[in-house]
Design an enzyme around this catalytic site. Structure first.
Site, PDB file in Angstrom:
ATOM      1  N   CYS A  85      48.092  38.876 162.966  1.00  0.00           N
ATOM      2  CA  CYS A  85      49.426  38.488 162.551  1.00  0.00           C
ATOM      3  C   CYS A  85      49.819  37.206 163.289  1.00  0.00           C
ATOM      4  O   CYS A  85      49.583  37.072 164.490  1.00  0.00           O
ATOM      5  CB  CYS A  85      50.506  39.525 162.819  1.00  0.00           C
ATOM      6  SG  CYS A  85      50.252  41.047 161.919  1.00  0.00           S
ATOM      7  N   GLY A 103      51.534  43.138 166.712  1.00  0.00           N
ATOM      8  CA  GLY A 103      51.138  44.210 167.626  1.00  0.00           C
ATOM      9  C   GLY A 103      51.219  45.548 166.922  1.00  0.00           C
ATOM     10  O   GLY A 103      51.286  45.617 165.690  1.00  0.00           O
ATOM     11  N   LYS A 123      27.510  36.975 161.559  1.00  0.00           N
ATOM     12  CA  LYS A 123      28.013  35.764 160.872  1.00  0.00           C
ATOM     13  C   LYS A 123      27.823  35.922 159.374  1.00  0.00           C
ATOM     14  O   LYS A 123      28.716  35.673 158.570  1.00  0.00           O
ATOM     15  CB  LYS A 123      27.230  34.554 161.388  1.00  0.00           C
ATOM     16  CG  LYS A 123      27.959  33.283 161.469  1.00  0.00           C
ATOM     17  CD  LYS A 123      28.729  33.073 162.739  1.00  0.00           C
ATOM     18  CE  LYS A 123      29.568  34.236 163.166  1.00  0.00           C
ATOM     19  NZ  LYS A 123      30.091  34.160 164.489  1.00  0.00           N
ATOM     20  N   GLU A 141      23.854  37.950 166.413  1.00  0.00           N
ATOM     21  CA  GLU A 141      24.887  36.968 166.080  1.00  0.00           C
ATOM     22  C   GLU A 141      24.700  36.466 164.636  1.00  0.00           C
ATOM     23  O   GLU A 141      25.663  36.340 163.883  1.00  0.00           O
ATOM     24  CB  GLU A 141      24.841  35.809 167.097  1.00  0.00           C
ATOM     25  CG  GLU A 141      25.785  34.660 166.826  1.00  0.00           C
ATOM     26  CD  GLU A 141      27.227  35.071 166.623  1.00  0.00           C
ATOM     27  OE1 GLU A 141      27.608  36.196 166.955  1.00  0.00           O
ATOM     28  OE2 GLU A 141      27.982  34.246 166.074  1.00  0.00           O
TER      29      GLU A 141
HETATM   30  O1  M6R Z   1      38.663  35.873 170.561  1.00  0.00           O
HETATM   31  P1  M6R Z   1      37.473  36.706 170.901  1.00  0.00           P
HETATM   32  O2  M6R Z   1      36.283  35.882 171.261  1.00  0.00           O
HETATM   33  O3  M6R Z   1      37.759  37.728 171.962  1.00  0.00           O
HETATM   34  O4  M6R Z   1      37.104  37.475 169.575  1.00  0.00           O
HETATM   35  C1  M6R Z   1      36.108  38.454 169.556  1.00  0.00           C
HETATM   36  C2  M6R Z   1      35.703  38.798 168.143  1.00  0.00           C
HETATM   37  O5  M6R Z   1      36.790  39.282 167.435  1.00  0.00           O
HETATM   38  C3  M6R Z   1      35.126  37.593 167.396  1.00  0.00           C
HETATM   39  O6  M6R Z   1      34.075  37.013 168.105  1.00  0.00           O
HETATM   40  C4  M6R Z   1      34.617  38.007 166.006  1.00  0.00           C
HETATM   41  O7  M6R Z   1      33.527  38.863 166.152  1.00  0.00           O
HETATM   42  C5  M6R Z   1      34.255  36.774 165.182  1.00  0.00           C
HETATM   43  N1  M6R Z   1      35.093  36.732 164.000  1.00  0.00           N
HETATM   44  C6  M6R Z   1      32.846  36.757 164.698  1.00  0.00           C
HETATM   45  O8  M6R Z   1      32.553  35.566 164.043  1.00  0.00           O
END
Ligand code: M6R
Length: 609
Positions: free
Chosen positions: A2, A98, A484, A480
């Site tokens: 959000c 939240g 993706k 990874e």
């Molecule tokens: O902001 P963050 O790095 O903590 O986010 C973690 C995951 O939500 C984020 O890496 C998510 O997996 C990505 N959208 C993947 O591309």
């Protein structure tokens, strides 16, 4: 999750809110809405879908200099107009980021006040609660509401009888504020503040920001005025724009060499030897000297960077390193002491589970170090040490440049740690550092071959299932590559440690199923080639990724497609191979006609647990 924004000033509020929402849209795009103070009171417009839908619905005459706006990632209550924010009850109109955990109990208690919700959201209950506590004194209502609310929140609230004033308060979820000649602005992310100012502050938890067009007054809940700690943004608007690229993701893939250079630059100590240096980050060598165990915790892509970090650290430091997804770490009762170093990794610095894992680690007495991209974010502020990645704003939901910048941070940390621990000599560290310094250039060479990946993606576009296989570093990278691909193409994909295939998954490999095999690591190369043969024997369509200089000869027809990375030490192959996997995911998603930057059901910053 959000995006919220509030504007109070000398410009057309609805236009400013819509611009801000478009910039925050990556945080959620199920529905959007705004509320503005107008001559006839508070007017609300909401719409299901993206901000563009909302924009189409806005009445031409909605003159206002003060309002709030929200772009939603649905948690409580489905995607509908009635569940869209802002929510209104009596005197109160608010937006929320939240989750209010005790909404059910609050709703029950509010039933006998005659306040019956029309939506299925926790947010409307919060609006009802604050309205029930409001008798003209906003601070009193907020103080009492905070005592009752459980969960996470960032609220922007307008009281009907206080024209052109917005009150903000937060716990857990982010909120940043800035003042400028055009007016005062609050938002979930500094990206939406950039057009107004480069100076901003993070609203501390449980403090109230009273926003008017000329000032933002920050107060403790008892009304004591406090001075916020000002921060500066070091990049400009263009960093958060597409700059001629079709999608943010493609732009961010291309920005990786630069992001890595920016992350390296402040940590390069040039002398006889090239050593990593963290003086500017305030990280002293004692931190490494006092550590006998490392835990890495994060979510999603950041966790995959941690998996790579683990391999690297165990290999060069010879101390135990564990990686745990943050949402499990929290509940796993981790064994930590003052000799443990917990490394938390997060692009946004706001991921709820990662933040909670960090808090738990601190409570258990461990030292904490955060690898974070967003300056001043909650995780950065609450960690003992911070190593900022300087990737710049990452807007696409699929993380790319943040990932390789996180890898860079892990390499830097490992090299310094290995030097301090006497595991590597100055000369050895220096050689590794030179290799790391050249990574940007190698990545540029892979980017020059992007048309090859574009062409190859046509073969992946019709797939229903897809597998990534690799060993050691290539397995960490496979994880990874898989996330993706699945997040933006909606193709079911799995990453497998190549040696594990025969223990079940091989039954899924049938004629034509694409398998992306990473074989960049010399020590496991021969074994990988055997695994490639196994899947090929079952009819898989194999895309093999190797590196120039892999010494073991391979037969020509071992795969359907062969991509060769530029020569480098095996340790640095993940950087170049990552680009290939990102581009394959990107082009496959484009060919499938999908929304690359904002894939369904997802949001960039996951601030709910
Ligand atoms: O902001 P963050 O790095 O903590 O986010 C973690 C995951 O939500 C984020 O890496 C998510 O997996 C990505 N959208 C993947 O591309």
């Amino acid at each position: 999750m959000c995006g919220i924004i509030g504007f109070c000033g000398y410009l057309d509020a609805k236009e400013e809110l819509v611009k801000g929402l478009a910039e925050l849209e990556y945080r959620g795009y199920d529905s959007a809405g705004i509320a503005c103070f107008t001559e006839s009171g508070i007017e609300i417009v909401k719409s299901v879908g993206k901000v563009a839908e909302l924009e189409n619905k806005l009445p031409p005459r909605m003159e206002s200099g003060c309002g709030i706006g929200h772009t939603r990632w649905a948690t409580h209550g489905g995607v509908s107009e009635v569940n869209a924010h802002p929510h209104q009850c009596g005197n109160v109109t608010l937006i929320h980021n939240g989750i209010i955990e005790n909404y059910h109990e609050l709703a029950k208690a509010l039933e006998n006040t005659g306040r019956i919700p029309v939506s299925r959201t926790d947010t409307e209950i919060a609006a009802m609660l604050i309205d029930s506590l409001y008798n003209g004194d906003a601070m009193e209502a907020l103080r009492r509401a905070v005592e009752r609310l459980k969960g996470a929140y960032a609220f922007c609230i307008m009281f009907a009888d206080q024209k052109d004033v917005i009150y903000c308060i937060r716990k857990g979820s982010p909120l940043v504020c800035c003042s400028s000649e055009e007016g005062s602005v609050v938002a979930s992310d500094m990206v939406a503040l950039l057009r107004y100012s480069k100076e901003y502050f993070v609203l501390p938890e449980y403090q109230v920001a009273k926003v008017t067009k000329n000032t933002i007054t920050v107060m403790e809940l008892d009304g004591t005025v406090v001075s916020p700690v000002m921060l500066s943004i070091h990049w400009d608007m263009s960093a958060a724009q597409k700059n001629g690229f079709k999608h943010y993701m493609l732009k961010e893939i291309h920005e990786q060499p630069e992001a890595i250079r920016r992350t390296l630059a402040p940590r390069l100590k040039k002398g006889k030897y090239l050593l990593p240096d963290f003086s500017e980050d305030g990280i002293q060598d004692e931190l490494f000297q006092d550590t006998n165990r490392i835990m890495i915790t994060a979510c999603g892509t950041a966790m995959h960077a941690g998996m790579m970090g683990r391999i690297l650290m165990e290999r060069l430091l010879r101390i135990p390193v564990n990686v745990e997804v943050a949402s499990e770490f929290r509940y796993a009762d981790p064994i930590l002491d003052e000799k443990s170093l917990v490394i938390v990794v997060s692009q946004s610095g706001e991921t709820a589970d990662t933040l909670a894992a960090l808090r738990l680690a601190r409570k258990r007495g461990a030292k904490t170090l955060a690898i974070v991209n967003v300056k001043g974010s909650s995780i950065a502020r609450e960690s003992d040490y911070v190593l900022y990645t300087h990737a710049g704003p990452e807007i696409a939901v699929a993380s790319t440049k943040a990932y390789t910048a996180q890898l860079t941070a892990f390499y830097l940390l490992t090299f310094r740690f290995a030097y301090v621990a006497g595991k590597l000599s100055e000369g050895q560290v220096s050689d590794y550092m030179k290799g790391l310094n050249e990574v940007g250039e190698l990545m540029e060479r892979v980017l020059e071959q992007k048309d090859k990946m574009k062409e190859l993606s046509k073969r992946l576009t019709p797939a229903q299932d897809l597998f990534f296989i690799g060993r050691s570093m290539d397995y960490a990278l496979s994880c990874e590559g898989s996330i993706k691909l699945k997040e933006i193409t909606y193709i079911h994909s799995e990453a497998y440690a190549a040696g594990e295939l025969k223990h079940g998954t091989l039954s899924l490999i049938t004629g034509g199923v694409p398998v992306i095999a990473l074989a960049t690591q010399e020590d496991v190369f021969a074994k990988m080639i055997s695994n490639v043969k196994e899947v090929r024997a079952r009819g898989a369509m194999v895309i093999l990724i190797t590196k120039e200089g892999n010494t073991t000869a391979i037969e020509k027809d071992i795969c359907d497609e062969h991509l060769i990375l530029p020569a480098s030490d095996d340790l640095f192959a993940p950087f170049t191979a990552a680009i290939i996997l990102q581009l394959l995911a990107y082009y496959t998603s484009s060919y499938r006609g999908l929304d690359v930057d904002q894939p369904r059901n997802l949001a960039k910053s996951v601030t709910v647990e």
